[in-house]
Design a protein around this motif. Structure first.
Motif, PDB file in Angstrom:
ATOM      1  N   ASN A  81       0.820  -1.216   0.000  1.00 44.21           N
ATOM      2  CA  ASN A  81       0.000   0.000   0.000  1.00 44.21           C
ATOM      3  C   ASN A  81       0.853   1.265   0.000  1.00 44.21           C
ATOM      4  O   ASN A  81       1.725   1.427   0.841  1.00 44.21           O
ATOM      5  CB  ASN A  81      -0.860   0.054   1.261  1.00 44.21           C
ATOM      6  N   GLY A  82       0.576   2.157  -0.926  1.00 43.67           N
ATOM      7  CA  GLY A  82       1.185   3.474  -0.915  1.00 43.67           C
ATOM      8  C   GLY A  82       2.688   3.511  -1.134  1.00 43.67           C
ATOM      9  O   GLY A  82       3.314   4.539  -0.893  1.00 43.67           O
ATOM     10  N   ARG A  83       3.261   2.431  -1.569  1.00 44.02           N
ATOM     11  CA  ARG A  83       4.717   2.386  -1.777  1.00 44.02           C
ATOM     12  C   ARG A  83       5.016   1.929  -3.196  1.00 44.02           C
ATOM     13  O   ARG A  83       4.260   1.144  -3.771  1.00 44.02           O
ATOM     14  CB  ARG A  83       5.358   1.414  -0.798  1.00 44.02           C
ATOM     15  N   PRO A  84       6.152   2.364  -3.739  1.00 44.37           N
ATOM     16  CA  PRO A  84       6.516   1.874  -5.069  1.00 44.37           C
ATOM     17  C   PRO A  84       6.892   0.392  -5.008  1.00 44.37           C
ATOM     18  O   PRO A  84       7.250  -0.126  -3.953  1.00 44.37           O
ATOM     19  CB  PRO A  84       7.721   2.736  -5.459  1.00 44.37           C
ATOM     20  N   ALA A  85       6.815  -0.261  -6.147  1.00 43.20           N
ATOM     21  CA  ALA A  85       7.214  -1.666  -6.240  1.00 43.20           C
ATOM     22  C   ALA A  85       8.691  -1.795  -5.875  1.00 43.20           C
ATOM     23  O   ALA A  85       9.493  -0.902  -6.157  1.00 43.20           O
ATOM     24  CB  ALA A  85       6.985  -2.179  -7.656  1.00 43.20           C
ATOM     25  N   VAL A  86       9.037  -2.894  -5.227  1.00 42.27           N
ATOM     26  CA  VAL A  86      10.430  -3.199  -4.921  1.00 42.27           C
ATOM     27  C   VAL A  86      10.806  -4.363  -5.821  1.00 42.27           C
ATOM     28  O   VAL A  86      10.166  -5.425  -5.789  1.00 42.27           O
ATOM     29  CB  VAL A  86      10.623  -3.563  -3.432  1.00 42.27           C
ATOM     30  N   LEU A  87      11.837  -4.171  -6.640  1.00 43.16           N
ATOM     31  CA  LEU A  87      12.212  -5.144  -7.656  1.00 43.16           C
ATOM     32  C   LEU A  87      13.521  -5.843  -7.296  1.00 43.16           C
ATOM     33  O   LEU A  87      14.535  -5.180  -7.096  1.00 43.16           O
ATOM     34  CB  LEU A  87      12.364  -4.460  -9.016  1.00 43.16           C
ATOM     35  N   GLY A  88      13.481  -7.143  -7.209  1.00 39.14           N
ATOM     36  CA  GLY A  88      14.674  -7.945  -6.984  1.00 39.14           C
ATOM     37  C   GLY A  88      14.918  -8.282  -5.523  1.00 39.14           C
ATOM     38  O   GLY A  88      14.621  -7.483  -4.630  1.00 39.14           O
ATOM     39  N   ARG A  89      15.463  -9.488  -5.308  1.00 36.42           N
ATOM     40  CA  ARG A  89      15.715  -9.942  -3.934  1.00 36.42           C
ATOM     41  C   ARG A  89      16.668  -9.023  -3.182  1.00 36.42           C
ATOM     42  O   ARG A  89      16.485  -8.778  -1.990  1.00 36.42           O
ATOM     43  CB  ARG A  89      16.238 -11.368  -3.918  1.00 36.42           C
ATOM     44  N   ALA A  90      17.682  -8.485  -3.856  1.00 38.46           N
ATOM     45  CA  ALA A  90      18.633  -7.599  -3.171  1.00 38.46           C
ATOM     46  C   ALA A  90      17.924  -6.353  -2.633  1.00 38.46           C
ATOM     47  O   ALA A  90      18.153  -5.944  -1.486  1.00 38.46           O
ATOM     48  CB  ALA A  90      19.773  -7.211  -4.101  1.00 38.46           C
ATOM     49  N   ALA A  91      17.047  -5.764  -3.430  1.00 33.73           N
ATOM     50  CA  ALA A  91      16.310  -4.572  -2.983  1.00 33.73           C
ATOM     51  C   ALA A  91      15.310  -4.936  -1.881  1.00 33.73           C
ATOM     52  O   ALA A  91      15.126  -4.172  -0.925  1.00 33.73           O
ATOM     53  CB  ALA A  91      15.595  -3.920  -4.158  1.00 33.73           C
ATOM     54  N   ILE A  92      14.696  -6.092  -1.999  1.00 34.25           N
ATOM     55  CA  ILE A  92      13.763  -6.554  -0.969  1.00 34.25           C
ATOM     56  C   ILE A  92      14.515  -6.756   0.342  1.00 34.25           C
ATOM     57  O   ILE A  92      14.079  -6.321   1.405  1.00 34.25           O
ATOM     58  CB  ILE A  92      13.041  -7.845  -1.416  1.00 34.25           C
ATOM     59  N   ALA A  93      15.688  -7.380   0.265  1.00 26.67           N
ATOM     60  CA  ALA A  93      16.504  -7.615   1.470  1.00 26.67           C
ATOM     61  C   ALA A  93      16.935  -6.298   2.107  1.00 26.67           C
ATOM     62  O   ALA A  93      16.976  -6.179   3.336  1.00 26.67           O
ATOM     63  CB  ALA A  93      17.714  -8.464   1.123  1.00 26.67           C
ATOM     64  N   ALA A  94      17.244  -5.297   1.295  1.00 27.39           N
ATOM     65  CA  ALA A  94      17.665  -4.000   1.827  1.00 27.39           C
ATOM     66  C   ALA A  94      16.548  -3.346   2.642  1.00 27.39           C
ATOM     67  O   ALA A  94      16.813  -2.626   3.602  1.00 27.39           O
ATOM     68  CB  ALA A  94      18.104  -3.077   0.691  1.00 27.39           C
ATOM     69  N   GLN A  95      15.279  -3.614   2.283  1.00 27.90           N
ATOM     70  CA  GLN A  95      14.154  -3.034   3.008  1.00 27.90           C
ATOM     71  C   GLN A  95      13.659  -3.931   4.143  1.00 27.90           C
ATOM     72  O   GLN A  95      12.965  -3.458   5.031  1.00 27.90           O
ATOM     73  CB  GLN A  95      13.006  -2.752   2.050  1.00 27.90           C
ATOM     74  N   ALA A  96      13.989  -5.196   4.100  1.00 30.22           N
ATOM     75  CA  ALA A  96      13.495  -6.151   5.111  1.00 30.22           C
ATOM     76  C   ALA A  96      14.551  -6.318   6.199  1.00 30.22           C
ATOM     77  O   ALA A  96      15.165  -7.364   6.335  1.00 30.22           O
ATOM     78  CB  ALA A  96      13.160  -7.484   4.455  1.00 30.22           C
ATOM     79  N   GLN A  97      14.736  -5.292   6.988  1.00 30.52           N
ATOM     80  CA  GLN A  97      15.791  -5.284   8.004  1.00 30.52           C
ATOM     81  C   GLN A  97      15.251  -5.396   9.423  1.00 30.52           C
ATOM     82  O   GLN A  97      15.949  -5.075  10.372  1.00 30.52           O
ATOM     83  CB  GLN A  97      16.614  -3.995   7.866  1.00 30.52           C
ATOM     84  N   TRP A  98      14.021  -5.848   9.593  1.00 27.70           N
ATOM     85  CA  TRP A  98      13.448  -5.844  10.926  1.00 27.70           C
ATOM     86  C   TRP A  98      13.911  -7.027  11.764  1.00 27.70           C
ATOM     87  O   TRP A  98      14.154  -8.110  11.277  1.00 27.70           O
ATOM     88  CB  TRP A  98      11.926  -5.759  10.875  1.00 27.70           C
ATOM     89  N   ASP A  99      14.005  -6.744  13.048  1.00 32.42           N
ATOM     90  CA  ASP A  99      14.382  -7.739  14.052  1.00 32.42           C
ATOM     91  C   ASP A  99      13.085  -8.326  14.614  1.00 32.42           C
ATOM     92  O   ASP A  99      12.187  -7.565  14.986  1.00 32.42           O
ATOM     93  CB  ASP A  99      15.185  -7.040  15.154  1.00 32.42           C
ATOM     94  N   PRO A 100      12.964  -9.650  14.707  1.00 33.05           N
ATOM     95  CA  PRO A 100      11.712 -10.226  15.204  1.00 33.05           C
ATOM     96  C   PRO A 100      11.427  -9.889  16.670  1.00 33.05           C
ATOM     97  O   PRO A 100      10.304 -10.071  17.123  1.00 33.05           O
ATOM     98  CB  PRO A 100      11.899 -11.727  15.003  1.00 33.05           C
ATOM     99  N   ASN A 101      12.405  -9.363  17.386  1.00 33.33           N
ATOM    100  CA  ASN A 101      12.168  -8.926  18.762  1.00 33.33           C
ATOM    101  C   ASN A 101      11.523  -7.537  18.810  1.00 33.33           C
ATOM    102  O   ASN A 101      11.014  -7.130  19.844  1.00 33.33           O
ATOM    103  CB  ASN A 101      13.471  -8.913  19.557  1.00 33.33           C
ATOM    104  N   VAL A 102      11.566  -6.820  17.682  1.00 32.35           N
ATOM    105  CA  VAL A 102      11.011  -5.470  17.606  1.00 32.35           C
ATOM    106  C   VAL A 102       9.726  -5.440  16.783  1.00 32.35           C
ATOM    107  O   VAL A 102       8.790  -4.722  17.102  1.00 32.35           O
ATOM    108  CB  VAL A 102      12.060  -4.502  17.002  1.00 32.35           C
ATOM    109  N   TYR A 103       9.693  -6.226  15.714  1.00 34.06           N
ATOM    110  CA  TYR A 103       8.525  -6.287  14.838  1.00 34.06           C
ATOM    111  C   TYR A 103       8.221  -7.748  14.538  1.00 34.06           C
ATOM    112  O   TYR A 103       9.116  -8.490  14.118  1.00 34.06           O
ATOM    113  CB  TYR A 103       8.796  -5.525  13.540  1.00 34.06           C
ATOM    114  N   GLN A 104       6.983  -8.152  14.786  1.00 34.85           N
ATOM    115  CA  GLN A 104       6.579  -9.523  14.522  1.00 34.85           C
ATOM    116  C   GLN A 104       5.563  -9.518  13.385  1.00 34.85           C
ATOM    117  O   GLN A 104       4.508  -8.894  13.498  1.00 34.85           O
ATOM    118  CB  GLN A 104       5.938 -10.194  15.751  1.00 34.85           C
TER     119      GLN A 104
END
Length: 180
Positions: A81-104
């Motif tokens: 929602n409301g965000r541009p498409a993220v293309l490629g696993r490297a770009a997805i990994a760069a945005q998926a930096q959450w720690d499961p102790n902070v965000y579940q």
């Protein structure tokens, strides 16, 4: 997205194929909307996709964003929602930096379909994200998701597309005028 399965998928080529003993672990998970135990007419392809979703969710619950991005194909796409498409696993990994102790991030599949060639299919369901705001108060986001899975030439399955949308407002909330 954890699914209790009572069927061996050893005939399928899946990374880390599930053995009967690892099914015991999945069987301890909360029930989902689709289960071969309650719907014995599910196709092997649907069961495979649900089992993949279960392993994907379990991995993300344990390891957060790093695990999330590891399930994507090199050429994958995410849409939110409301965000541009993220293309490629490297770009997805760069945005998926959450720690499961902070965000579940958790999700529950509600359905799946396998394509006729058995090398591509999709799942859909409900997700929840839990965190805390700057004041330490709990914050929950909810929505719907759609995941497209594809079988790679080496026989492994990866996410080709992950799309999500926040839940729509409850009945009547769309037209409420904000109070000053």
């Amino acid at each position: 997205m954890l699914c209790a399965l009572a069927i061996s998928l050893s005939a399928q080529t899946v990374p880390g194929a599930t053995s009967a003993s690892s099914l015991d672990t999945l069987a301890q998970a909360p029930p989902v909307a689709i289960s071969p135990l309650t719907q014995p007419t599910l196709s092997p392809g649907v069961i495979l996709l649900m089992e993949l979703e279960g392993r994907f969710a379990k991995d993300v619950a344990a390891s957060g964003g790093k695990a999330f991005s590891s399930w994507f194909a090199d050429d994958a796409v995410t849409l939110n929602n409301g965000r541009p498409a993220v293309l490629g696993r490297a770009a997805i990994a760069a945005q998926a930096q959450w720690d499961p102790n902070v965000y579940q991030l958790t999700w529950t599949p509600q359905g799946a379909q396998m394509g006729p060639s058995n090398d591509m299919g999709f799942t859909w369901g409900h997700y929840e994200g839990h965190s805390r705001d700057k004041n330490g108060q709990p914050v929950t986001i909810t929505g719907r998701y759609f995941t497209v899975w594809k079988k790679l030439p080496d026989g492994t399955w990866k996410v080709a597309l992950d799309a999500s949308a926040e839940e729509p407002p409850s009945a009547g909330e769309c037209c409420v005028v904000p109070k000053p």
